[in-house]
Design an enzyme around this catalytic site. Structure first.
Site, PDB file in Angstrom:
ATOM      1  N   CYS A  90      36.957  73.201  10.194  1.00  0.00           N
ATOM      2  CA  CYS A  90      36.273  71.896  10.190  1.00  0.00           C
ATOM      3  C   CYS A  90      36.063  71.334   8.797  1.00  0.00           C
ATOM      4  O   CYS A  90      36.162  70.126   8.598  1.00  0.00           O
ATOM      5  CB  CYS A  90      34.997  71.986  11.003  1.00  0.00           C
ATOM      6  SG  CYS A  90      35.398  72.225  12.760  1.00  0.00           S
ATOM      7  N   LYS A 112      31.062  66.061  17.593  1.00  0.00           N
ATOM      8  CA  LYS A 112      32.520  65.980  17.739  1.00  0.00           C
ATOM      9  C   LYS A 112      33.006  67.077  18.659  1.00  0.00           C
ATOM     10  O   LYS A 112      32.315  68.090  18.840  1.00  0.00           O
ATOM     11  CB  LYS A 112      33.193  66.081  16.370  1.00  0.00           C
ATOM     12  CG  LYS A 112      32.894  67.417  15.707  1.00  0.00           C
ATOM     13  CD  LYS A 112      33.466  67.499  14.316  1.00  0.00           C
ATOM     14  CE  LYS A 112      33.082  68.810  13.662  1.00  0.00           C
ATOM     15  NZ  LYS A 112      33.558  70.015  14.368  1.00  0.00           N
ATOM     16  N   ASP A 158      28.882  71.670  10.592  1.00  0.00           N
ATOM     17  CA  ASP A 158      28.781  72.674  11.671  1.00  0.00           C
ATOM     18  C   ASP A 158      27.967  73.926  11.304  1.00  0.00           C
ATOM     19  O   ASP A 158      28.395  75.050  11.603  1.00  0.00           O
ATOM     20  CB  ASP A 158      30.192  73.087  12.127  1.00  0.00           C
ATOM     21  CG  ASP A 158      30.984  71.937  12.743  1.00  0.00           C
ATOM     22  OD1 ASP A 158      30.491  70.814  12.766  1.00  0.00           O
ATOM     23  OD2 ASP A 158      32.126  72.182  13.195  1.00  0.00           O
TER      24      ASP A 158
END
Ligand code: VGL
Ligand code: ZN
Length: 211
Positions: free
Chosen positions: A158, A113, A15
Site C-alpha cells: 500500500c 479503500k 493502513d
C-alpha cells in the site's frame, strides 16, 4: 538541515491497522513499530490523511474466495495479477480498526479503500483495475496540497503503490523509510523500491523531519 514542512504538504499514514501488526490477520513483521514513529512524525504536519484497508467479507483478494487457492499465491483476474491474502481488514471487525496506540487526532480525512467486492486497492489513489479513482487526488488538489509524505504499512504494497501513483498524478512524493515495514513476499520489497525510485519518489529517514 531538517526538511521544512510547508502548508502545502500532507502526511499520508497508510493502513496502521490491527490487521497488519503482529496478532493481526495479515501481520507485517514489526509492523507495530511504526505506530510511535507515525505519531511523532505527524506532529510536524498540519495536514494528515489516514488510510484504512476496508474489505467486505468474501473480497476477491482473499484466498478463501477462490477454492483450492492459498494465501500468497498469485492468480489472474479480469484486471491483472492478484496476490491472494488471508482474510483481513473486514469492514466493522477489530482487524480493520486502527491500531489502538495510533494517536493522530488532528488527521483530517480517513480514506477507506478496497471496499469494491471485485477489485483490490493497495493504492490510496487508484484501485487495482488502474482505472477507478478513490477520489484522493481530487481531495488533495482541491485543498492545494501538492507534496505527499508517506509512512505506514506495508512498504511494498500500500505504501509503494500509493507513492508511485501519487508521482504519476504529478505530486511530489517522499517516503519516510524507517516509518514503514514490509510484507516482503516473492521479492516484493526490492521491486517496490526499484519502482518507487524509477518513479522519482524521494526516500528519507524520519530524523530528517523537524521534531
Ligand atoms: C495491504 C496487502 C493487502 C497493505 C493491504 O496495506 O499494504 N497489503 N491489503
Ligand atoms: Zn487488503
Amino acid at each position: 538541515m531538517p526538511i521544512r514542512i510547508e502548508s502545502t504538504d500532507v502526511l499520508l499514514v497508510v493502513d496502521v491497522q490491527n490487521g497488519f501488526v503482529p496478532g493481526g490477520n495479515l501481520a507485517v513483521a514489526r509492523g507495530d513499530e511504526v505506530v510511535p514513529i507515525a505519531n511523532r512524525i505527524a506532529r510536524a504536519f498540519a495536514n494528515v490523511v489516514l488510510t484504512q484497508d476496508w474489505h467486505p467479507a468474501g473480497h476477491i483478494s482473499f484466498a478463501s474466495s477462490h477454492p483450492g487457492r492459498k494465501p500468497f499465491e498469485t492468480i489472474r483476474l479480469a484486471y491483472g495479477d492478484q496476490i491472494l491474502w488471508p482474510d483481513h481488514c473486514v469492514q466493522g471487525t477489530r482487524d480493520a480498526e486502527f491500531h489502538p496506540a495510533l494517536a493522530i487526532p488532528h488527521a483530517q480525512l480517513v480514506l477507506r479503500k478496497g471496499y469494491h467486492p471485485d477489485v483490490d486497492s493497495y493504492s490510496a489513489f487508484v484501485e487495482a483495475d488502474r482505472t477507478t479513482s478513490t477520489g484522493l487526488a481530487g481531495y488533495l488538489a482541491a485543498r492545494g496540497l501538492r507534496r505527499v509524505f508517506l509512512c505506514g504499512l506495508a512498504t511494498d504494497f500500500c505504501v509503494a503503490w500509493s507513492a508511485t501513483d501519487a508521482r504519476r498524478l504529478a505530486f511530489e512524493v517522499v517516503v519516510i523509510e524507517d516509518a514503514c515495514r514490509a510484507i516482503d513476499t516473492g521479492g516484493s520489497l526490492a521491486a517496490a523500491w526499484r519502482d518507487m525510485e524509477a518513479a522519482g519518489v524521494r526516500r528519507i529517514r524520519g530524523e530528517e523531519l523537524p521534531r
